[in-house]
Design a protein around this motif. Structure first.
Motif, short mmCIF file in Angstrom:
data_model
loop_
_atom_site.label_atom_id
_atom_site.label_comp_id
_atom_site.label_asym_id
_atom_site.label_seq_id
_atom_site.Cartn_x
_atom_site.Cartn_y
_atom_site.Cartn_z
N ARG A 38 0.84 -1.21 0.00
CA ARG A 38 0.00 0.00 0.00
C ARG A 38 0.87 1.25 0.00
O ARG A 38 0.61 2.20 -0.75
CB ARG A 38 -0.93 0.00 1.21
CG ARG A 38 -2.08 -0.97 1.09
CD ARG A 38 -3.12 -0.76 2.18
NE ARG A 38 -2.59 -0.90 3.53
CZ ARG A 38 -2.52 -2.04 4.20
NH1 ARG A 38 -2.92 -3.16 3.65
NH2 ARG A 38 -2.05 -2.07 5.42
N LYS A 92 -17.39 0.76 1.80
CA LYS A 92 -16.20 0.01 1.40
C LYS A 92 -15.00 0.92 1.56
O LYS A 92 -15.10 2.14 1.38
CB LYS A 92 -16.31 -0.48 -0.04
CG LYS A 92 -17.52 -1.36 -0.30
CD LYS A 92 -17.53 -2.58 0.59
CE LYS A 92 -18.79 -3.40 0.42
NZ LYS A 92 -19.17 -4.11 1.62
N ALA A 95 -11.21 1.51 0.30
CA ALA A 95 -10.11 1.21 -0.61
C ALA A 95 -8.80 1.29 0.18
O ALA A 95 -8.62 2.18 1.01
CB ALA A 95 -10.09 2.21 -1.77
N ASP A 96 -7.90 0.36 -0.09
CA ASP A 96 -6.61 0.37 0.60
C ASP A 96 -5.85 1.65 0.31
O ASP A 96 -5.23 2.23 1.20
CB ASP A 96 -5.78 -0.85 0.19
CG ASP A 96 -6.38 -2.14 0.72
OD1 ASP A 96 -6.67 -2.19 1.93
OD2 ASP A 96 -6.58 -3.08 -0.06
N ALA A 131 -6.23 5.29 -2.33
CA ALA A 131 -7.01 6.02 -3.34
C ALA A 131 -6.25 7.28 -3.72
O ALA A 131 -5.45 7.80 -2.94
CB ALA A 131 -8.39 6.40 -2.79
N ALA A 189 -16.80 7.78 -5.18
CA ALA A 189 -15.44 7.23 -5.10
C ALA A 189 -14.45 8.18 -5.75
O ALA A 189 -14.76 8.80 -6.77
CB ALA A 189 -15.40 5.87 -5.81
N CYS A 234 -9.14 3.96 -7.15
CA CYS A 234 -9.30 3.17 -5.93
C CYS A 234 -8.47 1.90 -6.11
O CYS A 234 -8.54 1.25 -7.17
CB CYS A 234 -10.77 2.79 -5.72
SG CYS A 234 -11.84 4.18 -5.34
N GLU A 239 -7.27 -1.82 -4.44
CA GLU A 239 -7.45 -2.91 -3.48
C GLU A 239 -6.22 -3.79 -3.52
O GLU A 239 -5.82 -4.27 -4.59
CB GLU A 239 -8.68 -3.76 -3.84
CG GLU A 239 -9.99 -3.14 -3.44
CD GLU A 239 -10.18 -3.02 -1.94
OE1 GLU A 239 -9.81 -3.95 -1.20
OE2 GLU A 239 -10.70 -1.98 -1.51
N LYS A 290 -16.22 -5.50 -5.36
CA LYS A 290 -15.72 -4.19 -4.94
C LYS A 290 -15.31 -3.34 -6.15
O LYS A 290 -15.54 -2.13 -6.17
CB LYS A 290 -14.56 -4.36 -3.97
CG LYS A 290 -15.03 -4.86 -2.61
CD LYS A 290 -13.88 -5.13 -1.68
CE LYS A 290 -13.68 -3.93 -0.80
NZ LYS A 290 -12.68 -4.18 0.25
N TYR A 328 -16.92 0.38 -6.71
CA TYR A 328 -16.15 1.62 -6.86
C TYR A 328 -16.42 2.28 -8.20
O TYR A 328 -16.57 3.50 -8.28
CB TYR A 328 -14.65 1.35 -6.70
CG TYR A 328 -14.22 0.95 -5.31
CD1 TYR A 328 -14.68 1.62 -4.18
CD2 TYR A 328 -13.34 -0.10 -5.11
CE1 TYR A 328 -14.27 1.26 -2.91
CE2 TYR A 328 -12.93 -0.47 -3.85
CZ TYR A 328 -13.39 0.21 -2.75
OH TYR A 328 -12.98 -0.16 -1.49
N VAL A 381 -10.02 1.31 -11.14
CA VAL A 381 -9.84 0.50 -9.93
C VAL A 381 -8.68 -0.44 -10.22
O VAL A 381 -8.65 -1.10 -11.26
CB VAL A 381 -11.11 -0.30 -9.56
CG1 VAL A 381 -10.86 -1.15 -8.32
CG2 VAL A 381 -12.30 0.63 -9.34
#
Length: 154
Positions: free
Chosen positions: A40, A69, A71-72, A74, A93, A97, A99, A113, A117, A125
């Protein structure tokens, strides 16, 4: 349970889990590993270095038709931040985003997910696995590389 209640609850602070809400207001927790945290961080740093403007958000909450939700990672443009500021969760969103898939995530869960998003306004995404392989999605489906950060390499 609402997102405001989750944020205000002292028992839910500082847990080593990613917390989200499903469409029934139930808490869904996902354990996080240090490897996921490192991935991340790397993603956030590389997007920030490439985009120069906008804001990187770790643990970015978005209200979706299936609950909140998170997002790890964004990336939100300056325009997005001017419109939504520090609203929590965001009603829309951010543009990107990301994940980072954990071993317990199912393909169906991640695909859901991605759809959520995109339905809430994300332009892209990204799904990143533990080997740092990235799959990019837009409203047109899966794409070979990011259009917003075309030179990203993990």
């Amino acid at each position: 349970m609402t997102w405001d209640e989750v944020i205000a609850n002292p028992f839910l602070r500082n847990l080593p889990f990613k917390i989200e809400l499903n469409g029934f207001g139930q808490i869904v927790m996902s354990p996080r590993s240090n490897k996921q945290g490192a991935i991340r961080s790397e993603i956030g740093f590389k997007i920030h270095r490439s985009k120069k403007r906008g804001q990187i958000i770790f643990g970015c909450s978005t209200e979706t038709p299936d609950g909140v939700k998170v997002a790890d990672v964004a990336w939100a443009s300056d325009d997005f931040m001017a419109e939504f500021g520090e609203v929590t969760p965001f009603p829309k969103a951010p543009e990107i985003c990301v994940e980072v898939v954990s071993p317990r995530n199912t393909k169906a869960e991640i695909n859901h997910k991605v759809e959520l998003y995109l339905a809430k306004g994300a332009l892209e995404v990204w799904v990143v696995n533990s080997e740092k392989e990235v799959t990019f999605y837009t409203h047109a489906g899966q794409i070979e590389k990011s259009k917003l950060v075309p030179k990203i390499k993990l």
